[in-house]
Design a protein around this motif. Structure first.
Motif, PDB file in Angstrom:
ATOM      1  N   LEU A  64     -40.841  23.629 -16.205  1.00  0.00           N
ATOM      2  CA  LEU A  64     -41.291  22.599 -15.272  1.00  0.00           C
ATOM      3  C   LEU A  64     -42.533  21.915 -15.820  1.00  0.00           C
ATOM      4  N   SER A  65     -42.301  20.855 -16.536  1.00  0.00           N
ATOM      5  CA  SER A  65     -43.384  20.116 -17.169  1.00  0.00           C
ATOM      6  C   SER A  65     -44.315  19.532 -16.106  1.00  0.00           C
ATOM      7  N   GLY A  66     -45.628  19.672 -16.352  1.00  0.00           N
ATOM      8  CA  GLY A  66     -46.605  19.094 -15.447  1.00  0.00           C
ATOM      9  C   GLY A  66     -46.999  19.968 -14.282  1.00  0.00           C
ATOM     10  N   TRP A  67     -46.553  21.236 -14.262  1.00  0.00           N
ATOM     11  CA  TRP A  67     -46.853  22.118 -13.135  1.00  0.00           C
ATOM     12  C   TRP A  67     -47.681  23.331 -13.529  1.00  0.00           C
ATOM     13  N   GLY A  68     -48.288  23.333 -14.717  1.00  0.00           N
ATOM     14  CA  GLY A  68     -49.173  24.416 -15.104  1.00  0.00           C
ATOM     15  C   GLY A  68     -50.513  24.319 -14.385  1.00  0.00           C
ATOM     16  N   TRP A  69     -51.330  25.354 -14.522  1.00  0.00           N
ATOM     17  CA  TRP A  69     -52.626  25.396 -13.837  1.00  0.00           C
ATOM     18  C   TRP A  69     -53.497  24.190 -14.185  1.00  0.00           C
ATOM     19  N   ASP A  70     -53.567  23.855 -15.469  1.00  0.00           N
ATOM     20  CA  ASP A  70     -54.380  22.718 -15.873  1.00  0.00           C
ATOM     21  C   ASP A  70     -53.842  21.407 -15.311  1.00  0.00           C
ATOM     22  N   ASP A  71     -52.545  21.363 -15.044  1.00  0.00           N
ATOM     23  CA  ASP A  71     -51.933  20.157 -14.473  1.00  0.00           C
ATOM     24  C   ASP A  71     -52.214  20.016 -12.985  1.00  0.00           C
ATOM     25  N   VAL A  72     -52.189  21.145 -12.260  1.00  0.00           N
ATOM     26  CA  VAL A  72     -52.315  21.068 -10.803  1.00  0.00           C
ATOM     27  C   VAL A  72     -53.757  21.160 -10.320  1.00  0.00           C
ATOM     28  N   LEU A  73     -54.655  21.709 -11.142  1.00  0.00           N
ATOM     29  CA  LEU A  73     -56.051  21.846 -10.717  1.00  0.00           C
ATOM     30  C   LEU A  73     -56.663  20.517 -10.289  1.00  0.00           C
ATOM     31  N   PRO A  74     -56.417  19.399 -10.986  1.00  0.00           N
ATOM     32  CA  PRO A  74     -56.989  18.133 -10.518  1.00  0.00           C
ATOM     33  C   PRO A  74     -56.534  17.747  -9.109  1.00  0.00           C
ATOM     34  N   SER A 131     -30.849  24.485  -9.829  1.00  0.00           N
ATOM     35  CA  SER A 131     -32.012  24.228  -8.978  1.00  0.00           C
ATOM     36  C   SER A 131     -31.734  23.059  -8.042  1.00  0.00           C
ATOM     37  N   VAL A 132     -32.466  23.014  -6.937  1.00  0.00           N
ATOM     38  CA  VAL A 132     -32.243  21.979  -5.924  1.00  0.00           C
ATOM     39  C   VAL A 132     -32.919  20.672  -6.313  1.00  0.00           C
ATOM     40  N   VAL A 133     -34.171  20.762  -6.775  1.00  0.00           N
ATOM     41  CA  VAL A 133     -34.891  19.562  -7.209  1.00  0.00           C
ATOM     42  C   VAL A 133     -35.380  19.751  -8.641  1.00  0.00           C
ATOM     43  N   ASP A 134     -35.589  18.616  -9.329  1.00  0.00           N
ATOM     44  CA  ASP A 134     -36.123  18.674 -10.687  1.00  0.00           C
ATOM     45  C   ASP A 134     -37.642  18.685 -10.645  1.00  0.00           C
ATOM     46  N   ASP A 135     -38.288  18.570 -11.804  1.00  0.00           N
ATOM     47  CA  ASP A 135     -39.742  18.684 -11.845  1.00  0.00           C
ATOM     48  C   ASP A 135     -40.455  17.468 -11.266  1.00  0.00           C
ATOM     49  N   ARG A 136     -39.698  16.452 -10.878  1.00  0.00           N
ATOM     50  CA  ARG A 136     -40.275  15.309 -10.163  1.00  0.00           C
ATOM     51  C   ARG A 136     -39.848  15.326  -8.696  1.00  0.00           C
ATOM     52  N   LEU A 137     -39.320  16.472  -8.280  1.00  0.00           N
ATOM     53  CA  LEU A 137     -38.967  16.756  -6.886  1.00  0.00           C
ATOM     54  C   LEU A 137     -37.806  15.921  -6.373  1.00  0.00           C
ATOM     55  N   LYS A 138     -37.021  15.363  -7.269  1.00  0.00           N
ATOM     56  CA  LYS A 138     -35.834  14.600  -6.887  1.00  0.00           C
ATOM     57  C   LYS A 138     -34.662  15.551  -6.681  1.00  0.00           C
ATOM     58  N   LEU A 139     -33.951  15.374  -5.589  1.00  0.00           N
ATOM     59  CA  LEU A 139     -32.802  16.221  -5.323  1.00  0.00           C
ATOM     60  C   LEU A 139     -31.668  15.873  -6.284  1.00  0.00           C
ATOM     61  N   ARG A 140     -31.117  16.882  -6.892  1.00  0.00           N
ATOM     62  CA  ARG A 140     -30.099  16.660  -7.918  1.00  0.00           C
ATOM     63  C   ARG A 140     -28.818  16.089  -7.309  1.00  0.00           C
ATOM     64  N   GLY A 141     -28.357  14.983  -7.884  1.00  0.00           N
ATOM     65  CA  GLY A 141     -27.076  14.416  -7.482  1.00  0.00           C
ATOM     66  C   GLY A 141     -27.145  13.377  -6.389  1.00  0.00           C
ATOM     67  N   ILE A 142     -28.313  13.200  -5.749  1.00  0.00           N
ATOM     68  CA  ILE A 142     -28.454  12.188  -4.695  1.00  0.00           C
ATOM     69  C   ILE A 142     -29.700  11.362  -4.993  1.00  0.00           C
ATOM     70  N   ASN A 143     -29.536  10.073  -5.111  1.00  0.00           N
ATOM     71  CA  ASN A 143     -30.663   9.190  -5.385  1.00  0.00           C
ATOM     72  C   ASN A 143     -31.449   8.902  -4.109  1.00  0.00           C
ATOM     73  N   GLY A 144     -32.721   8.579  -4.287  1.00  0.00           N
ATOM     74  CA  GLY A 144     -33.549   8.185  -3.154  1.00  0.00           C
ATOM     75  C   GLY A 144     -33.921   9.315  -2.225  1.00  0.00           C
ATOM     76  N   LEU A 145     -33.831  10.553  -2.695  1.00  0.00           N
ATOM     77  CA  LEU A 145     -34.131  11.706  -1.846  1.00  0.00           C
ATOM     78  C   LEU A 145     -34.971  12.711  -2.627  1.00  0.00           C
TER      79      LEU A 145
END
Length: 543
Positions: free
Chosen positions: A114-124, A484-498
């Motif tokens: 999950l790119s962008g979800w490490g401690w250094d990424d979320v601390l800001p 998984s239900v959502v990808d690392d950008r929190l988009k639900l797999r297989g359905i756009n706009g959600l």
């Protein structure tokens, strides 16, 4: 059907994540934002007085009133499972503890791909949301929507417990939120001057002054309308009246680890077998929805004490009650200002663990179960929970009726390692209670009882005394894998706009209380949503 119009962003759930999203997304004056909340406004006095959680949990004015299924790991017991049904969501009824978890929690997410979800990424994002009473440095922020203050009371008996921890090899520290929370300290809380500070005050109220944000309460979502693999609309009831909202941009679910999978399954998005058994037609097969439920099970060990003032004695006299009320009225301090738990301890149930794997919530009181009166003898409760349980449960609908609560089965203590950690945790508690600092108080074990000694006996006892600490996560798991239900950008797999932005997306539970991480998720989600909109606009302008 009432038409509520077309919106760029529709957010379901005005809880800890939804209020943050409503604020951040409506900062763009070129979009319109609709925030929907099934509960009522938070203009209820017990939301704002800290001790009011006692009158909010289990109260249909502010709580969904869920219960778990009978759990084999709890020896067949069912638990009440409070979830906020009010503006502010769980931040309006929770224990107010500000806790980020450990750096390794988020680094582990990154290791899942999950790119962008490490401690250094979320601390800001933690820093961005925070308004710390004292610190503004590399690890803490000021000016955000989450007010963080010290508690406005202390107890000699809890000071003695903290000293006993130090004598047991658990150091005294002053901050649980620096990435490694091993140690003992008083919890910092989301309060301002003795009042609860929920996300409604910190994020939503300021944003409601903007003309491009509308908030509708008593708006209970029924079904997501999917057309051509896109979430195009949302059906709901507003004050009982059937209504519909058209989604021009994105629909964002922030209904929590119970509400988000429930709405997806009601919409025909989920495991085909689960949907069929509930009488719902399949709109989009997604077997992982509702699985991966994780929660922190707290083992409520109770010790009678001598030569100490506890809340037990204070509430059983008119003088004590009057003193408590007067203290709060005059100074906004004392027991009415206190979080459910005051002293925190992060420790290792076994020295072989690399980092703290258990958390204590220590209270100068005792009772048989939540909602019961306090005991008439002086006592303290040292609740201890496994921070990283391996047990996994589920949350699934059982009918097509949104008013029917889903089946919630955490499957506590369903793995051997979780049972071993439970047994070792009780042993560690006994070790702390036998330290010299507590000798003057002559602690006597009341629960589970000194007769429980072997691993098997202590695991059985854990099933008897264990209860939720209200941290359900993971039922719409974020991941890099196709299941998984959502990808690392929190988009639900297989359905756009959600998208989904709440505690349900956590792939693994954080090592501590989950409200601050949920707010962080919403902060990061808002940035991703706005970034994707800018990129889409730029691509449209290209020749």
């Amino acid at each position: 059907m009432q038409d509520l119009g077309t919106w760029d962003y529709v957010i379901v759930g005005a809880g800890s994540a939804g209020c943050v999203l409503a604020n951040r997304l409506s900062e763009d004056p070129n979009v319109n934002v609709l925030l929907l909340e099934a509960g009522k406004d938070d203009n209820y006095i017990w939301v704002h007085i800290p001790v009011g959680y006692l009158y909010c949990m289990g109260n249909p004015r502010t709580d969904w009133g869920f219960h778990t299924a009978r759990d084999p790991g709890l020896n067949g017991r069912s638990l009440m499972y409070p979830r906020g049904k009010v503006i502010g969501g769980c931040s309006s009824i929770n224990g107010m503890i500000y806790m980020r978890g450990q750096a390794q929690d988020y680094d582990r997410w990154r290791q899942f791909g999950l790119s962008g979800w490490g401690w250094d990424d979320v601390l800001p994002y933690f820093k961005k949301s925070e308004d710390h009473y004292d610190l503004n440095d590399d690890l803490h922020g000021q000016g955000g929507g989450v007010r963080v203050e010290e508690q406005r009371l202390s107890w000699d008996i809890l000071d003695a417990f903290r000293e006993a921890c130090a004598q047991s090899g658990i150091p005294k520290i002053d901050d649980f939120n620096r990435g490694d929370n091993f140690g003992a300290s008083y919890f910092q809380v989301t309060q301002r001057s003795g009042w609860r500070w929920n996300v409604a005050k910190g994020f939503l109220r300021p944003a409601m002054k903007r003309p491009n944000l509308r908030v509708i309460t008593q708006a209970h979502a029924s079904r997501i309308v999917v057309e051509n693999s896109r979430a195009s609309a949302l059906e709901l009831d507003v004050d009982g009246a059937p209504s519909k909202v058209t989604v021009a941009g994105e629909l964002v679910l922030s209904a929590g680890a119970i509400g988000s999978p429930q709405l997806l399954e009601l919409s025909g998005i989920g495991h085909p077998d689960i949907l069929a058994s509930a009488g719902v037609d399949v709109a989009h097969a997604m077997p992982s929805i509702g699985k991966n439920l994780q929660d922190h099970l707290q083992l409520r060990t109770i010790f009678k004490v001598q030569n100490a003032v506890t809340l037990n004695q204070m509430v059983h006299s008119w003088f004590g009650k009057a003193k408590i009320g007067l203290q709060y009225a005059l100074t906004r301090s004392g027991p009415m200002s206190m979080a459910p738990s005051q002293l925190g301890v992060f420790a290792k149930s076994d020295p072989s663990f690399e980092a703290a794997n258990v958390e204590y919530h220590v209270q100068p009181l005792s009772l048989d179960k939540f909602g019961d009166p306090l005991h008439r003898f002086p006592a303290i409760t040292a609740s201890v929970c496994n921070l990283r349980p391996e047990s996994r449960g589920h949350c699934h609908i059982t009918s097509p009726n949104k008013a029917d609560q889903p089946e919630i089965l955490p499957n506590y203590l369903s793995t051997e390692i979780d049972r071993k950690v439970a047994a070792d945790s009780i042993r560690l508690t006994r070790e702390i209670m036998s330290a010299p600092a507590l000798a003057i108080h002559q602690p006597e074990e009341y629960l589970p009882g000194a007769d429980y000694q072997s691993d098997a006996q202590l695991a059985q006892a854990a099933g008897d005394i264990g209860t939720t600490i209200f941290h359900p996560v993971g039922t719409c798991r974020m991941g890099s894998d196709a299941q998984s239900v959502v990808d690392d950008r929190l988009k639900l797999r297989g359905i756009n706009g959600l998208r989904i932005a709440d505690a349900s997306i956590m792939p693994a539970i954080t090592s501590g209380n989950t409200n601050a991480p949920t707010i962080m998720i919403a902060e990061k989600a808002a940035d991703m949503i706005r970034e994707d909109r800018r990129q889409m606009a730029a691509s449209v302008r290209l020749p």
